[in-house]
Design an enzyme around this catalytic site. Sequence first.
Site, PDB file in Angstrom:
ATOM      1  N   ASN A  93       7.640 -32.207 -79.825  1.00 27.74           N
ATOM      2  CA  ASN A  93       8.671 -31.301 -78.179  1.00 27.74           C
ATOM      3  C   ASN A  93       8.493 -32.902 -77.220  1.00 27.74           C
ATOM      4  O   ASN A  93       9.494 -33.036 -76.555  1.00 27.74           O
ATOM      5  CB  ASN A  93       7.263 -30.740 -77.772  1.00 27.74           C
ATOM      6  N   TYR A 159      21.718 -38.805 -73.962  1.00 34.29           N
ATOM      7  CA  TYR A 159      20.755 -37.724 -73.789  1.00 34.29           C
ATOM      8  C   TYR A 159      20.875 -36.462 -74.641  1.00 34.29           C
ATOM      9  O   TYR A 159      20.378 -36.189 -75.177  1.00 34.29           O
ATOM     10  CB  TYR A 159      20.136 -37.203 -72.337  1.00 34.29           C
ATOM     11  N   LYS A 163      19.848 -34.638 -78.345  1.00 35.85           N
ATOM     12  CA  LYS A 163      19.584 -33.587 -78.529  1.00 35.85           C
ATOM     13  C   LYS A 163      20.544 -32.816 -79.590  1.00 35.85           C
ATOM     14  O   LYS A 163      19.928 -31.554 -80.067  1.00 35.85           O
ATOM     15  CB  LYS A 163      19.455 -32.882 -76.820  1.00 35.85           C
ATOM     16  N   ILE A 192      13.539 -25.891 -66.661  1.00 28.56           N
ATOM     17  CA  ILE A 192      11.788 -25.667 -66.627  1.00 28.56           C
ATOM     18  C   ILE A 192      11.095 -26.865 -65.753  1.00 28.56           C
ATOM     19  O   ILE A 192      11.260 -28.263 -65.664  1.00 28.56           O
ATOM     20  CB  ILE A 192      11.024 -25.967 -67.855  1.00 28.56           C
TER      21      ILE A 192
END
Length: 252
Positions: A93, A159, A163, A192
Site C-alpha cells: 500500500n 504519478y 500507478k 478516499i
Amino acid sequence: MSNYPELEDKVVIVTGSGSGMGRDACMALAAAGARIVLGNRNRAAGEAVAAAIAATGGTAVFQPTDVSKPADCAALVQRALDAFGRLDGAFNNAGLQREFCDIHETPDADISDVIDINLKGVLYMMKYEAAAMLKTGGGAIVNNSSIFGLKAMPHLAYYVAAKHGVLGATRAAALDYAQQGIRVNAVCPGPIKTASYDRVTGGDDHMYDDGVPMHRIGQPREVSDAVLWLLSGRSSYVTGSFISVDGGMCAA
C-alpha cells in the site's frame, strides 16, 4: 464473529501502515484474526497502529520500512518469517504524491521519489514476498494502484506513470505465479478520505463530488473491504485483476 474467518491466523504484511488506507486495512485484518506485520517509514505512526491492534486483542509486529530500499523490503519479509514462520498475504500500500504540475515543471526529485516508492517499492516487495510464499505453499498479494493506474489526469504525469506501472507489474507477476499458488491482484481507489486527500483538498470532502458518479468520496473501510476479499479464499479464482473502488469514476 469475523466476516472473514478464513483469515484467522494468516500472516499478512501491510506497507504504508501508519495512516489512511494502510492503517484501516491493518485494523480490519486484525479484527478478522490475521497476524499483521506492519511496515512504515514513520516509526511513531507504525508503532501506534501496532499498539492499537494489540489493545483490541490482535497480534501485530512493526518493522521500520522504506519500500524504496530493497534491503528494507527484504527485512520486512524476514521479520514476518522470524516472528511467525510464514507469509500468507500482503497489501503493498505504501505510496505518495507530490505537487500538481506539468511534466516540464516537475522537479526531478518528485519524479524519482514517486517512482521509487510507488512503483519500485511494489516490485521490491513482491520480489521478496513471492520468494517467501513459494516456500510455504503460496499466498495472496494485493497492490494499491489508483484510478490513475487506469486513466490519466493532467499535471500528474509522474504519478500516473507509476500507478499504471503498478497494474502492469500486478498482471505480469500474476502470470509468473498462476500455477504456483500465489495470486496477485490490485485495488484502484478513487478519492478516499485520508490525510493525504485532506492535504490536497484542504479538508474539503466535497471538492470532487461532481466528478464522482456516486457524488461522494470514499472511506478507507471501503477499500479495506476489497483488500480483505482479494486476500481471502473467496477470491480463489481471481488473479491478475483489479477492483476499482472509485464511486463509478472509471465508468464515466
